[in-house]
Design a protein around this motif. Structure first.
Motif, PDB file in Angstrom:
ATOM      1  N   THR A  25       4.920  14.721   9.613  1.00  0.00           N
ATOM      2  CA  THR A  25       4.343  13.862   8.586  1.00  0.00           C
ATOM      3  C   THR A  25       5.003  12.492   8.662  1.00  0.00           C
ATOM      4  OG1 THR A  25       5.965  14.606   6.933  1.00  0.00           O
ATOM      5  CG2 THR A  25       3.858  15.800   7.055  1.00  0.00           C
ATOM      6  N   VAL A  26       4.235  11.471   8.292  1.00  0.00           N
ATOM      7  CA  VAL A  26       4.752  10.106   8.324  1.00  0.00           C
ATOM      8  C   VAL A  26       4.355   9.386   7.044  1.00  0.00           C
ATOM      9  CG1 VAL A  26       2.731   9.242   9.563  1.00  0.00           C
ATOM     10  CG2 VAL A  26       4.884   7.960   9.669  1.00  0.00           C
ATOM     11  N   ASP A  27       5.279   8.622   6.517  1.00  0.00           N
ATOM     12  CA  ASP A  27       5.055   7.821   5.315  1.00  0.00           C
ATOM     13  C   ASP A  27       3.987   6.764   5.606  1.00  0.00           C
ATOM     14  OD1 ASP A  27       5.320   6.454   2.933  1.00  0.00           O
ATOM     15  OD2 ASP A  27       7.193   5.479   3.480  1.00  0.00           O
ATOM     16  N   THR A  28       3.063   6.550   4.675  1.00  0.00           N
ATOM     17  CA  THR A  28       1.996   5.558   4.874  1.00  0.00           C
ATOM     18  C   THR A  28       2.236   4.257   4.125  1.00  0.00           C
ATOM     19  OG1 THR A  28       0.713   6.528   3.053  1.00  0.00           O
ATOM     20  CG2 THR A  28       0.261   7.344   5.281  1.00  0.00           C
ATOM     21  N   THR A  29       3.404   4.114   3.491  1.00  0.00           N
ATOM     22  CA  THR A  29       3.686   2.893   2.736  1.00  0.00           C
ATOM     23  C   THR A  29       3.709   1.673   3.654  1.00  0.00           C
ATOM     24  OG1 THR A  29       4.987   4.131   1.121  1.00  0.00           O
ATOM     25  CG2 THR A  29       5.330   1.756   1.209  1.00  0.00           C
ATOM     26  N   GLN A  30       3.057   0.594   3.223  1.00  0.00           N
ATOM     27  CA  GLN A  30       3.041  -0.653   3.985  1.00  0.00           C
ATOM     28  C   GLN A  30       3.430  -1.821   3.079  1.00  0.00           C
ATOM     29  OE1 GLN A  30      -0.761  -1.245   5.904  1.00  0.00           O
ATOM     30  NE2 GLN A  30      -0.831   0.855   6.675  1.00  0.00           N
ATOM     31  N   HIS A  31       4.569  -2.453   3.390  1.00  0.00           N
ATOM     32  CA  HIS A  31       4.975  -3.698   2.738  1.00  0.00           C
ATOM     33  C   HIS A  31       4.654  -4.833   3.718  1.00  0.00           C
ATOM     34  CE1 HIS A  31       7.403  -1.978  -0.611  1.00  0.00           C
ATOM     35  NE2 HIS A  31       7.629  -0.995   0.247  1.00  0.00           N
ATOM     36  N   THR A  32       3.775  -5.748   3.352  1.00  0.00           N
ATOM     37  CA  THR A  32       3.412  -6.827   4.264  1.00  0.00           C
ATOM     38  C   THR A  32       3.355  -8.168   3.534  1.00  0.00           C
ATOM     39  OG1 THR A  32       1.063  -6.354   3.876  1.00  0.00           O
ATOM     40  CG2 THR A  32       2.069  -5.371   5.830  1.00  0.00           C
ATOM     41  N   VAL A  33       3.613  -9.226   4.278  1.00  0.00           N
ATOM     42  CA  VAL A  33       3.353 -10.593   3.833  1.00  0.00           C
ATOM     43  C   VAL A  33       2.296 -11.151   4.776  1.00  0.00           C
ATOM     44  CG1 VAL A  33       4.285 -12.901   3.507  1.00  0.00           C
ATOM     45  CG2 VAL A  33       5.670 -10.909   2.910  1.00  0.00           C
ATOM     46  N   LEU A  34       1.132 -11.470   4.242  1.00  0.00           N
ATOM     47  CA  LEU A  34      -0.009 -11.840   5.060  1.00  0.00           C
ATOM     48  C   LEU A  34      -0.465 -13.270   4.771  1.00  0.00           C
ATOM     49  CD1 LEU A  34      -2.072  -8.570   4.590  1.00  0.00           C
ATOM     50  CD2 LEU A  34      -0.702  -9.197   6.581  1.00  0.00           C
ATOM     51  N   PHE A  35      -0.851 -13.970   5.844  1.00  0.00           N
ATOM     52  CA  PHE A  35      -1.413 -15.306   5.737  1.00  0.00           C
ATOM     53  C   PHE A  35      -2.741 -15.316   6.488  1.00  0.00           C
ATOM     54  CE2 PHE A  35       3.180 -15.645   5.573  1.00  0.00           C
ATOM     55  CZ  PHE A  35       3.391 -16.443   4.454  1.00  0.00           C
ATOM     56  N   GLY A  36      -3.768 -15.878   5.864  1.00  0.00           N
ATOM     57  CA  GLY A  36      -5.064 -15.842   6.522  1.00  0.00           C
ATOM     58  C   GLY A  36      -6.111 -16.668   5.822  1.00  0.00           C
ATOM     59  N   PHE A  37      -7.362 -16.399   6.175  1.00  0.00           N
ATOM     60  CA  PHE A  37      -8.512 -17.141   5.665  1.00  0.00           C
ATOM     61  C   PHE A  37      -9.543 -16.173   5.108  1.00  0.00           C
ATOM     62  CE2 PHE A  37      -6.566 -19.700   8.930  1.00  0.00           C
ATOM     63  CZ  PHE A  37      -6.545 -20.971   8.370  1.00  0.00           C
ATOM     64  N   ARG A  38     -10.328 -16.686   4.173  1.00  0.00           N
ATOM     65  CA  ARG A  38     -11.417 -15.890   3.624  1.00  0.00           C
ATOM     66  C   ARG A  38     -12.652 -16.762   3.475  1.00  0.00           C
ATOM     67  NH1 ARG A  38     -10.677 -12.895  -1.950  1.00  0.00           N
ATOM     68  NH2 ARG A  38     -10.409 -15.056  -2.601  1.00  0.00           N
ATOM     69  N   VAL A  39     -13.761 -16.202   3.881  1.00  0.00           N
ATOM     70  CA  VAL A  39     -15.058 -16.852   3.726  1.00  0.00           C
ATOM     71  C   VAL A  39     -15.781 -16.200   2.562  1.00  0.00           C
ATOM     72  CG1 VAL A  39     -17.282 -17.356   4.789  1.00  0.00           C
ATOM     73  CG2 VAL A  39     -15.203 -17.376   6.177  1.00  0.00           C
ATOM     74  N   LYS A  40     -16.202 -16.981   1.609  1.00  0.00           N
ATOM     75  CA  LYS A  40     -16.946 -16.489   0.433  1.00  0.00           C
ATOM     76  C   LYS A  40     -18.422 -16.711   0.661  1.00  0.00           C
ATOM     77  CE  LYS A  40     -14.248 -19.308  -1.749  1.00  0.00           C
ATOM     78  NZ  LYS A  40     -13.588 -20.141  -2.790  1.00  0.00           N
ATOM     79  N   LEU A  41     -19.182 -15.631   0.712  1.00  0.00           N
ATOM     80  CA  LEU A  41     -20.612 -15.706   0.996  1.00  0.00           C
ATOM     81  C   LEU A  41     -21.447 -15.562  -0.267  1.00  0.00           C
ATOM     82  CD1 LEU A  41     -20.662 -13.446   4.176  1.00  0.00           C
ATOM     83  CD2 LEU A  41     -20.443 -15.939   4.068  1.00  0.00           C
ATOM     84  N   ILE A  59       0.863  -1.180   0.000  1.00  0.00           N
ATOM     85  CA  ILE A  59       0.000   0.000   0.000  1.00  0.00           C
ATOM     86  C   ILE A  59       0.900   1.230   0.000  1.00  0.00           C
ATOM     87  CG2 ILE A  59      -1.661   1.341   1.342  1.00  0.00           C
ATOM     88  CD1 ILE A  59      -2.845  -1.235   2.346  1.00  0.00           C
ATOM     89  N   PHE A  60       0.590   2.185  -0.852  1.00  0.00           N
ATOM     90  CA  PHE A  60       1.400   3.402  -0.947  1.00  0.00           C
ATOM     91  C   PHE A  60       0.452   4.590  -1.054  1.00  0.00           C
ATOM     92  CE2 PHE A  60       0.810   1.299  -4.976  1.00  0.00           C
ATOM     93  CZ  PHE A  60       0.326   2.282  -5.815  1.00  0.00           C
ATOM     94  N   GLY A  61       0.783   5.662  -0.323  1.00  0.00           N
ATOM     95  CA  GLY A  61      -0.101   6.821  -0.321  1.00  0.00           C
ATOM     96  C   GLY A  61       0.627   8.102   0.013  1.00  0.00           C
ATOM     97  N   GLU A  62      -0.139   9.176   0.103  1.00  0.00           N
ATOM     98  CA  GLU A  62       0.411  10.454   0.530  1.00  0.00           C
ATOM     99  C   GLU A  62       0.845  10.364   1.988  1.00  0.00           C
ATOM    100  OE1 GLU A  62      -2.104  13.741  -1.917  1.00  0.00           O
ATOM    101  OE2 GLU A  62      -3.209  12.705  -0.345  1.00  0.00           O
ATOM    102  N   ASP A  63       1.742  11.246   2.398  1.00  0.00           N
ATOM    103  CA  ASP A  63       2.165  11.276   3.798  1.00  0.00           C
ATOM    104  C   ASP A  63       1.008  11.741   4.683  1.00  0.00           C
ATOM    105  OD1 ASP A  63       4.636  10.500   2.969  1.00  0.00           O
ATOM    106  OD2 ASP A  63       5.606  12.436   3.257  1.00  0.00           O
TER     107      ASP A  63
END
Length: 235
Positions: free
Chosen positions: A219-235, A197-201
């Protein structure tokens, strides 16, 4: 790890993928989808900050270091064909704040100031994704989107300096991601993904009443580099 267990119980990443035509019901031949998702994983980069007038030692700059990210959210949209989808998503995120590191040479940094607390907020984005099934259970995806990110930092400094950050800001942002999915059942899947995710400060404020300083905007940088593991329910 407790946050990861919560996401498992919720059975709900930032966005994620959608399995093709079996995700929902058809409207005029177009498959619609709705999902709940949750994930947990490491934050790969810190966020830089800058205070042009620190009230103490001139310009102040450094970084906020994070540990792991916890994300829950929902997404909805439709498939244009068997592979391409368009939709919208809303996610809540929480980032463990390990420390705030001030620039070397500043009077405040010489006090050894550390910051403990949380950074959290939400993302709301329109996105487009491409899905591909490798086998009956294993799939992959790439995606991109544009929208808003809200960042809220609530943290206190450690020994040597009496101050805190408790402010938030909402800015324009975009995101790209890619990952793999594994279908556990027809409606529940496990996923792993890289997300950027990348955005304005974001414009926040540091307050140090014990030091006799006026509130300090930064001001603070809003960039987020993440590696995510999880579950999703499809409704």
């Amino acid at each position: 790890m407790n946050k990861f267990l919560i996401s498992c119980a919720f059975l709900a990443g930032l966005t994620g993928s959608a399995a093709a035509a079996d995700m929902g019901f058809d409207v005029d031949g177009k498959p619609w989808y709705f999902t709940l998702q949750g994930s947990y994983g490491p934050v790969l980069a810190d966020n830089d900050f800058f205070a042009p007038n620190s009230n103490a030692a001139g310009p102040l700059f450094g970084s906020i270091d994070y540990g792991n990210a916890f994300v829950i959210g929902t997404s909805a949209g439709m498939f244009l064909n068997d592979n391409w989808r368009v939709g919208a998503e809303i996610n809540y995120f929480n980032l463990d704040t390990d420390a705030m590191n001030f620039a070397a040479g500043s009077a405040i940094g010489a006090l050894g100031v550390t910051l403990g607390g949380d950074a959290d907020g939400f993302t709301a984005m329109f996105d487009v994704g491409y899905e591909h099934d490798f086998t009956d259970r294993v799939g992959g995806f790439v995606e991109a989107g544009v929208g808003l990110i809200n960042l809220n930092v609530s943290a206190n400094t450690g020994p040597g300096f009496n101050g805190f950050v408790n402010s938030s800001d909402t800015v324009l942002a975009g995101k790209v991601g890619a990952g793999l999915t594994y279908d556990l059942t027809e409606n529940v899947e496990f996923f792993g993904k890289y997300n950027l995710i990348f955005g304005e400060d974001a414009s926040l404020q540091f307050t140090a009443p014990g030091a006799g300083l006026n509130p300090v905007p930064f001001t603070v940088d809003t960039t987020q580099h993440t590696v995510l593991f999880g579950f999703r329910v499809k409704l």
